[in-house]
Design an enzyme around this catalytic site. Structure first.
Site, PDB file in Angstrom:
ATOM      1  N   TYR A   9       0.816  -1.212   0.000  1.00  0.00           N
ATOM      2  CA  TYR A   9       0.000   0.000   0.000  1.00  0.00           C
ATOM      3  C   TYR A   9       0.859   1.276   0.000  1.00  0.00           C
ATOM      4  CZ  TYR A   9      -3.519   3.399   1.517  1.00  0.00           C
ATOM      5  OH  TYR A   9      -4.341   4.499   1.627  1.00  0.00           O
ATOM      6  N   LYS A  28       1.184   3.939  -3.226  1.00  0.00           N
ATOM      7  CA  LYS A  28       0.822   5.350  -3.044  1.00  0.00           C
ATOM      8  C   LYS A  28       2.024   6.268  -3.250  1.00  0.00           C
ATOM      9  CE  LYS A  28      -3.581   4.850  -2.032  1.00  0.00           C
ATOM     10  NZ  LYS A  28      -4.636   5.318  -2.970  1.00  0.00           N
TER      11      LYS A  28
END
Length: 257
Positions: free
Chosen positions: A151, A155
């Site tokens: 994650y 990002k």
């Protein structure tokens, strides 16, 4: 009336953004894997193609703004597929529709998790546009017990993509402000299992300190996204705006770059 595409519109920040924009009189084309104007799986190339095709039809070939918000936080390669490649496909695939607007805007949802560490190799594979290699790296991280890095890595790659493209002729040169937000902990279904107990909340507070008002409801980042894609935002270019209750300040001090 402005026409805005919002991905991930069925829940969380996406739904809050959709509802806010509609309350202001905008027409919103929602995109999600269920309960949306356009049902599409952005983890797949077919789903991304369907997004572009259906939005082109529903928007009559013109858009005023795009909010690439859809995201996952699973320890699965699908997180990289959606959070980076799906977001980039949304922004790139719909960019030409923005050129017909008198005030085109684009924004993406990243995360303050970019401050918590990332896998540099995965980030570079994403930025190289090599999805098979990126997903292979993601699978390796999962099988080696480092799935939690997917994650923040996806990002971080998205933030860097925004920074690299925002000032180019295709975006700034075409009068399209391109920016991103980096929320802290938002009370959404995606994080519900991470803050369900006092022990989990204490652990999260250590990793993501939010001294200003603590956890936020999705309406908070939605208001920032709504401003970023509003006509008022004429000059913000390539910025990653942290809306995180102070996490960035606590973790990075006075460092601004």
């Amino acid at each position: 009336m402005r026409t805005v595409v919002v991905t991930g519109s069925a829940s969380g920040i996406g739904r809050a953004t959709r509802d806010l924009l509609r309350s202001r009189g905008d027409r919103v084309i929602g995109v999600d894997v269920h309960d949306a104007d356009v049902v599409a799986d952005l983890s797949t190339t077919d789903g991304r193609a369907r997004l572009v095709e259906r939005v082109r039809e529903l928007g009559d070939g013109r858009l005023d703004a795009v909010v690439a918000n859809a995201g996952l936080a699973h320890e699965s390669p699908a997180t990289v597929a959606v959070d980076f490649f799906g977001a980039v496909a949304t922004l790139d695939g719909l960019r030409d529709l923005l050129t017909g607007s008198t005030a085109p805007r684009a924004a993406a949802t990243a995360s303050m998790a970019v401050l918590l560490g990332a896998d540099d190799e995965l980030v570079e594979r994403c930025l190289a546009g090599d999805e098979p290699a990126a997903l292979e790296r993601a699978e390796h991280l999962v099988t080696s017990g480092r799935g939690g890095m997917l994650y923040p890595s996806a990002k971080k790659a998205l933030c860097r993509w925004v920074r690299r493209h925002a000032a180019t002729p295709e975006w700034a040169g075409a009068g399209i402000p391109l920016n991103a937000i980096a929320p802290g902990i938002v009370r959404t279904p995606m994080v519900a299992d991470l803050i369900a107990t006092p022990e989990q909340r204490d652990a999260m507070a250590q990793a993501v300190p939010m001294p200003l008002n603590g956890y936020m409801d999705p309406e908070v980042p939605a208001r920032l996204l709504a401003w970023l894609v509003d006509e008022e935002n004429s000059h913000l270019c390539g910025q990653v705006v942290f809306v995180d209750g102070g996490s960035d300040v606590v973790l990075r001090g006075d460092t601004t770059c």
